[in-house]
Design an enzyme around this catalytic site. Structure first.
Site, PDB file in Angstrom:
ATOM      1  N   GLU A 170       0.788  -1.236   0.000  1.00 33.74           N
ATOM      2  CA  GLU A 170       0.000   0.000   0.000  1.00 33.74           C
ATOM      3  C   GLU A 170       0.822   1.289   0.000  1.00 33.74           C
ATOM      4  O   GLU A 170       0.775   2.075   0.954  1.00 33.74           O
ATOM      5  CB  GLU A 170      -0.950   0.014   1.206  1.00 33.74           C
ATOM      6  N   GLU A 358      -5.648  -8.372   0.996  1.00 35.52           N
ATOM      7  CA  GLU A 358      -6.216  -7.986   2.300  1.00 35.52           C
ATOM      8  C   GLU A 358      -7.693  -7.684   2.129  1.00 35.52           C
ATOM      9  O   GLU A 358      -8.082  -6.993   1.185  1.00 35.52           O
ATOM     10  CB  GLU A 358      -5.561  -6.715   2.875  1.00 35.52           C
TER      11      GLU A 358
END
Length: 446
Positions: A170, A358
């Site tokens: 991320e 995720e």
């Protein structure tokens, strides 16, 4: 369990797993030669984390990794995504290598394999060495070489057993929250920090991937991106244009240069200022032909025009103000977002394969009689997996799903309050208790 939702509908080659991160679980923050990371420094300052909590002990995975991997085996979870701590392996980020750190991850990897669990390794999950931050961190172009050297050490140490690699986790979050908003480590603010951090992170992702490919030609190499389904708040041109700008910032800023499409400058003009940091030849160094892309989705965002928001003239309309169901993080419960982001990213023809690396939710968990009856989390997972299936059945190249996360952990600036785990952790005694959602996942994976 919903009769219609069945693991077999995904086929035998679909990867199921859970994801964790070193800083959030390991603890042992200064044990056995480990150096200080930006998150160690940040969490040791007052007022940076809710309740002034820190991750000095976290879940103590460093000392309890066998117990947690045993639970993975017991739950029948075949794939375990975890990250390596840069400062455990290289205490100052460059130069000296800490053999105790190398040994720790060798032990984790070996024990996973012994228990029939496949290790998936993330090289960088936000815990930059503080010694490198003192030299500018992600704003210093030298970080491309520092990161490449670190990658090479990891690839040589573990590549004989680890087949699945993720370069970074991320980048939009660690650059945005850490180098623009200042709410995450290292706590820097403003465009003058954010823009160089973005460009150097893009270059480092590709450089790290090239280094992995050079050392491990047969490895499965990817990198992960956070993404949200973005919609305009109202049916107005100003909100629609604001949503396009927000989408460019939140979803497209990192994936497009990685795919050799350049930065989304047309839809987010402030990115023109990146030219201050782009050097000749960089456009070719930004891209890499990844084997897969990891997507991490939790919710959708509704966006409206905002005159007072600098650079993007757009703001998010909070879920609580819209009176919709939310998680403990204040995020809207909106499983259809998963389908939308899969369709969106699948439209990039350059992406060979997508894994959801995720997805999960924090709800108020109550431990009573050795049990956590977390109905909301179970439903959240079922509904999101259903959306993955729908996208897959429509031809999306999605071939994996990893729950965030295995155990309750240290949730960055939110501290220990939001619990995302399939396993409850009592942070005083560190006792583990599988939640009902964990038992559901176990049953589903059978």
């Amino acid at each position: 369990m919903s009769d219609s939702l069945n693991r077999n509908l995904f086929g035998g080659q679909f990867h199921w797993g859970v994801s964790t991160a070193a800083f959030q679980t390991e603890g042992a923050w200064n044990a056995d030669g480990k150096g200080e990371s930006i998150w160690d420094t940040f969490t040791h300052k007052k007022g940076k984390v809710k309740g002034n909590q820190n991750a000095d002990t976290a879940c103590d995975f460093y000392h309890r990794y066998k117990q947690d991997i045993d639970l993975l085996k017991e739950m029948g979870i075949p794939n375990f995504r975890f990250s390596l701590s840069w400062t455990r392996i290289m205490p100052r980020g460059a130069g000296e290598v800490n053999q105790a750190g190398i040994d720790f991850y060798n032990n984790v990897i070996n024990y996973c394999i012994e228990q029939g669990v496949t290790p998936w390794v993330t090289l960088y999950h936000w815990d930059l060495p503080q010694a490198l931050e003192a030299q500018g961190g992600w704003t210093n172009r030298n970080i491309i070489n520092w990161f490449s050297d670190y990658t090479a050490i990891c690839a040589k140490a573990y590549g004989d057993r680890v087949k699945h690699w993720m370069v970074m986790n991320e980048p939009a979050v660690f650059t945005g929250a850490g180098y623009f908003l200042g709410i995450h480590a290292p706590g820097r603010r403003g465009l003058r920090n954010f823009l160089p951090a973005v460009h150097h992170a893009v270059l480092s992702i590709a450089a790290g991937a090239r280094k992995l490919r050079e050392i491990l030609p047969d490895a499965d190499i990817g990198t992960t991106f956070s993404c949200s389904h973005i919609e305009p708040y109202r049916d107005r041109l100003s909100d629609k244009q604001a949503a396009i700008r927000a989408d460019a910032l939140i979803n497209r800023l990192f994936i497009e240069p990685t795919l050799d499409l350049g930065y989304p400058v047309k839809d987010l003009p402030v990115l023109k200022k990146l030219t201050d940091y782009i050097q000749p030849g960089d456009e070719h160094l930004m891209a890499f032909d990844f084997d897969f892309i990891g997507l991490q989705n939790y919710t959708r965002e509704l966006v409206k025009y905002s005159f007072f928001t600098p650079y993007i003239s757009a703001s998010l309309v909070k879920a609580k103000d819209r009176k919709v169901p939310t998680t403990e993080m204040g995020w809207e419960v909106y499983p259809h977002a998963m389908y939308e982001v899969l369709k969106k990213f699948n439209a990039y023809s350059q992406i060979k394969q997508i894994y959801i690396t995720e997805n999960g939710a924090a709800f108020k968990d109550v431990l009573a009689n050795e049990r956590v009856n977390d109905v909301e989390r179970t439903k959240y997972l079922q509904d999101n997996i259903t959306q993955v299936l729908k996208a897959r059945q429509e031809g999306c190249r999605v071939n994996g799903y990893f729950v965030w996360t295995l155990t309750d952990n240290f949730e960055w600036a939110e501290g220990y309050h939001p619990r995302f785990g399939l396993i409850h952790v009592n942070f005083e005694t560190l006792k583990r208790t599988i939640k009902d959602s964990g038992y559901w996942y176990q049953e589903f994976l059978k």
